[in-house]
Design a protein around this motif. Structure first.
Motif, PDB file in Angstrom:
ATOM      1  N   SER A  75       0.516  -1.204   0.026  1.00 16.55           N
ATOM      2  CA  SER A  75      -0.022   0.428  -0.184  1.00 16.55           C
ATOM      3  C   SER A  75       1.091   1.176   0.013  1.00 16.55           C
ATOM      4  O   SER A  75       2.141   1.373   0.827  1.00 16.55           O
ATOM      5  N   VAL A  76       0.700   2.428  -1.007  1.00 14.19           N
ATOM      6  CA  VAL A  76       1.749   3.393  -0.961  1.00 14.19           C
ATOM      7  C   VAL A  76       0.562   4.399  -1.517  1.00 14.19           C
ATOM      8  O   VAL A  76      -0.670   4.324  -2.171  1.00 14.19           O
ATOM      9  N   GLU A  77       1.052   5.935  -1.050  1.00 15.98           N
ATOM     10  CA  GLU A  77       0.581   6.664  -1.555  1.00 15.98           C
ATOM     11  C   GLU A  77       0.914   8.390  -2.399  1.00 15.98           C
ATOM     12  O   GLU A  77       2.353   8.366  -1.880  1.00 15.98           O
ATOM     13  N   ALA A  78       0.929   8.198  -3.616  1.00 16.86           N
ATOM     14  CA  ALA A  78       1.471   9.405  -4.652  1.00 16.86           C
ATOM     15  C   ALA A  78       1.458  10.638  -3.496  1.00 16.86           C
ATOM     16  O   ALA A  78       0.630  10.735  -3.134  1.00 16.86           O
ATOM     17  N   HIS A  79       3.335  11.041  -3.821  1.00 15.95           N
ATOM     18  CA  HIS A  79       2.945  12.805  -3.933  1.00 15.95           C
ATOM     19  C   HIS A  79       3.548  13.644  -4.878  1.00 15.95           C
ATOM     20  O   HIS A  79       3.649  12.614  -5.988  1.00 15.95           O
ATOM     21  N   GLU A  80       3.054  14.671  -5.114  1.00 11.69           N
ATOM     22  CA  GLU A  80       3.227  15.765  -5.931  1.00 11.69           C
ATOM     23  C   GLU A  80       4.645  15.262  -6.181  1.00 11.69           C
ATOM     24  O   GLU A  80       5.056  16.041  -7.188  1.00 11.69           O
ATOM     25  N   ASP A  81       5.801  15.147  -5.377  1.00 13.26           N
ATOM     26  CA  ASP A  81       7.459  15.427  -5.166  1.00 13.26           C
ATOM     27  C   ASP A  81       8.257  14.322  -5.162  1.00 13.26           C
ATOM     28  O   ASP A  81       8.682  14.032  -4.901  1.00 13.26           O
ATOM     29  N   LYS A  82       6.875  12.966  -5.749  1.00  9.71           N
ATOM     30  CA  LYS A  82       8.537  11.459  -5.275  1.00  9.71           C
ATOM     31  C   LYS A  82       8.167  11.062  -6.707  1.00  9.71           C
ATOM     32  O   LYS A  82       6.881  10.696  -6.662  1.00  9.71           O
ATOM     33  N   SER A  83       8.916   9.667  -7.351  1.00  8.11           N
ATOM     34  CA  SER A  83       8.378   9.227  -8.223  1.00  8.11           C
ATOM     35  C   SER A  83       7.986   8.170  -7.903  1.00  8.11           C
ATOM     36  O   SER A  83       8.037   7.556  -6.623  1.00  8.11           O
ATOM     37  N   LEU A  84       7.438   8.096  -8.296  1.00  4.06           N
ATOM     38  CA  LEU A  84       6.711   6.054  -9.123  1.00  4.06           C
ATOM     39  C   LEU A  84       7.333   5.283  -8.385  1.00  4.06           C
ATOM     40  O   LEU A  84       7.400   4.371  -7.640  1.00  4.06           O
ATOM     41  N   ALA A  85       8.846   5.458  -9.119  1.00 11.33           N
ATOM     42  CA  ALA A  85      10.040   4.393  -8.672  1.00 11.33           C
ATOM     43  C   ALA A  85      10.065   4.060  -7.370  1.00 11.33           C
ATOM     44  O   ALA A  85      10.203   3.344  -6.549  1.00 11.33           O
ATOM     45  N   ALA A  86      10.796   5.511  -6.801  1.00  9.90           N
ATOM     46  CA  ALA A  86      11.215   5.876  -5.599  1.00  9.90           C
ATOM     47  C   ALA A  86      10.313   4.823  -4.880  1.00  9.90           C
ATOM     48  O   ALA A  86      10.622   4.504  -3.385  1.00  9.90           O
ATOM     49  N   GLN A 178      -3.995  10.754  -8.859  1.00  8.67           N
ATOM     50  CA  GLN A 178      -3.943  11.193 -10.011  1.00  8.67           C
ATOM     51  C   GLN A 178      -2.254  12.486 -10.089  1.00  8.67           C
ATOM     52  O   GLN A 178      -2.379  13.198 -10.489  1.00  8.67           O
ATOM     53  N   TYR A 179      -1.719  11.771  -9.063  1.00  2.00           N
ATOM     54  CA  TYR A 179      -0.087  12.725  -8.265  1.00  2.00           C
ATOM     55  C   TYR A 179       0.576  12.135  -9.759  1.00  2.00           C
ATOM     56  O   TYR A 179       2.041  12.591  -9.585  1.00  2.00           O
ATOM     57  N   PHE A 180       0.789  11.284 -10.229  1.00  2.00           N
ATOM     58  CA  PHE A 180       1.710  10.171 -11.023  1.00  2.00           C
ATOM     59  C   PHE A 180       1.840  11.823 -12.083  1.00  2.00           C
ATOM     60  O   PHE A 180       1.126  12.137 -12.514  1.00  2.00           O
ATOM     61  N   SER A 181       3.130  11.128 -12.816  1.00  2.00           N
ATOM     62  CA  SER A 181       3.508  12.018 -13.849  1.00  2.00           C
ATOM     63  C   SER A 181       2.181  11.180 -15.255  1.00  2.00           C
ATOM     64  O   SER A 181       2.256  10.282 -14.308  1.00  2.00           O
ATOM     65  N   PRO A 182       2.366  12.182 -16.060  1.00  4.33           N
ATOM     66  CA  PRO A 182       1.708  11.561 -17.502  1.00  4.33           C
ATOM     67  C   PRO A 182       2.083   9.666 -17.918  1.00  4.33           C
ATOM     68  O   PRO A 182       2.383   8.941 -18.045  1.00  4.33           O
ATOM     69  N   LYS A 183       3.806   9.876 -18.431  1.00  4.34           N
ATOM     70  CA  LYS A 183       4.941   8.940 -18.332  1.00  4.34           C
ATOM     71  C   LYS A 183       4.487   8.347 -16.361  1.00  4.34           C
ATOM     72  O   LYS A 183       4.616   7.009 -17.234  1.00  4.34           O
ATOM     73  N   GLU A 184       4.568   8.444 -15.742  1.00  2.00           N
ATOM     74  CA  GLU A 184       4.300   6.979 -14.612  1.00  2.00           C
ATOM     75  C   GLU A 184       2.933   6.749 -14.760  1.00  2.00           C
ATOM     76  O   GLU A 184       3.061   5.721 -15.252  1.00  2.00           O
ATOM     77  N   LEU A 185       1.899   7.038 -15.485  1.00  2.00           N
ATOM     78  CA  LEU A 185       1.049   6.765 -15.105  1.00  2.00           C
ATOM     79  C   LEU A 185       0.623   6.201 -15.988  1.00  2.00           C
ATOM     80  O   LEU A 185       0.045   4.789 -16.075  1.00  2.00           O
TER      81      LEU A 185
END
Ligand SMILES: Nc1ncnc2c1ncn2[C@@H]1O[C@H](COP(=O)(O)OP(=O)(O)OP(=O)(O)O)[C@@H](O)[C@H]1O
Ligand SMILES: [Mg+2]
Length: 393
Positions: A75-86, A178-185
């Motif tokens: 379980s994870v929560e996306a942030h505006e300033d953290k990459s999906l990979a990290a 929704q915080y992921f970048s288009p590339k990450e999504l």
């Protein structure tokens, strides 16, 4: 009444005393989890809705459901300033170690760790002092190109094959998508597409603001065939009453009918507000029943608290120009508004508001329900803006 015994739970992600009105979605989740476990195709669920409607508590409930039927959950929560990979590397690493320890033949979990190590080199993620596994050599060529859209599907493939080998289905739960970048999504959607094509036991359950279906669709046109986007909204009057009444009834306290009606009118059935009004009304009442007058007296406290916390934390993230924009929008009344009308209210040309509008969408403050329209992502934010800024300068 005794504040310690207060059954209401206003807060971000605080489980409500009673999860009302979400039975249909929980059933949908149960079916999805069951079908993926049996290698049958089913659309993943991405919950969408405004702030404070109960997406996080619902996602947490689905996680419990998944764990109960035998899933390993991440379980994870996306942030505006953290990459999906990290964000994904630490829980995937933990999962692979767990899979490796489970009894069974085969070494796909070890291979998964090698692919993960390669992935980290490719996308340049480090984990501070924690190493993936000192004795593990990164696998070359599997998921280490540095291009997330090709590496993430390959990484998921390696992880899900390990899960399949150990007969341990995996549920990945991601909040604030929704915080992921288009590339990450796009990489995430492609990875889940691969899971479904190979019928591997790994499922995504997510939540995000109402902009999510559009972001997903723009990223990959097949997203709508891969995901269902149930709309999590305000509760109906009957459900709102249940959300207030059942938890108090359980401890021998009841609300007068007029009190319930008033809370519904003020909250419009939005779950977070229901918890706040329930909470303050309980504290204010000397004894059962909780009357209309108590609710009216509690309302001033509730609004003060909402203004100082729930609304204020969002307001404080705005630049002066953004505040003007949001204030102009609020002045047009509740609901969605045309960009042109907002520009008119600000006394500027429509094309000059584009960048500011885009930034507010990116911050998750507003979204576009239909083309050319925008609305607040926080319920009742228009009323707050008018209180916070009585005048549009
Ligand atoms: N079905 C429900 N019935 C009653 N109360 C609920 C329900 N769902 C959520 N709540 C309450 O609403 C509040 C907000 O819930 P939650 O944090 O899950 O919302 P959210 O949609 O994730 O909001 P955000 O977008 O800000 O993250 C909590 O106080 C929770 O107890
Ligand atoms: Mg949430």
């Amino acid at each position: 009444m005794d504040a310690i015994k207060n059954p209401f739970s206003p807060g971000a992600g605080s489980p409500p005393p009673e999860l009302v009105g979400r039975e249909g979605i929980l059933e949908q989740a149960r079916v999805l989890l069951g079908r993926v476990q049996q290698k049958r195709p089913e659309k993943s669920i991405l919950l969408t809705g405004l702030r404070g409607v109960g997406k996080t508590v619902l996602l947490n409930e689905i996680e419990r459901l998944a764990a109960k039927v035998g899933y390993h959950t991440l379980s994870v929560e996306a942030h505006e300033d953290k990459s999906l990979a990290a964000m994904l590397v630490p829980p995937l690493r933990k999962l692979l170690f767990e899979l490796d320890r489970l009894a069974g033949a085969g070494d796909k979990a070890k291979r998964g760790l090698a692919v993960l190590k390669g992935f980290m080199n490719g996308v340049k993620v480090t984990m501070g002092d924690v190493e993936v596994g000192l004795d593990i050599e990164p696998e070359k060529g599997a998921a280490d190109s540095g291009d997330l859209e090709s590496d993430l599907p390959n990484l998921f493939l390696a992880v899900a094959e390990a899960a399949e080998e150990r007969n341990a289905p995996v549920a990945l739960l991601i909040d604030e998508l929704q915080y992921f970048s288009p590339k990450e999504l796009s990489a995430l959607i492609m990875a889940m597409h691969r899971m479904q094509q190979r019928q591997l036991p790994m499922v995504l359950l997510g939540a995000g603001l109402p902009i999510l279906p559009r972001l997903a669709g723009e990223s990959k046109s097949y997203a709508e065939r891969l995901f269902s986007f149930p709309d999590i909204g305000a509760l109906s009057e009957a459900d709102a009453i249940k959300a207030l009444q059942d938890p108090t009834k359980a401890v021998g306290v009841h609300f007068e009918a007029a009190a319930l009606k008033e809370i519904f009118r003020l909250t419009q059935g939005y779950p977070y507000f229901l918890q706040e009004w329930g909470y303050q009304s309980w504290n204010r009442a000397a004894a059962s029943p909780i009357t209309l007058q108590i609710v009216q007296e509690a309302t001033a406290t509730v609004i003060q608290r909402l203004d100082a916390n729930f609304f204020r934390v969002r307001f404080d993230r705005l630049t002066p120009g953004e505040k003007q924009f949001m204030r102009a929008m609020a002045g047009l009344g509740p609901g969605a508004h045309r960009s042109g009308d907002i520009a008119d209210a600000l006394g500027v040309k429509i094309n000059s508001i584009g960048p500011g509008r885009a930034k507010l969408i990116q911050k998750g403050m507003i979204y576009s329900p239909t083309h050319g329209d925008i609305a607040f992502t926080v319920p009742l934010f228009d009323e707050f803006m008018l209180r916070a800024m009585p005048h549009l300068n």
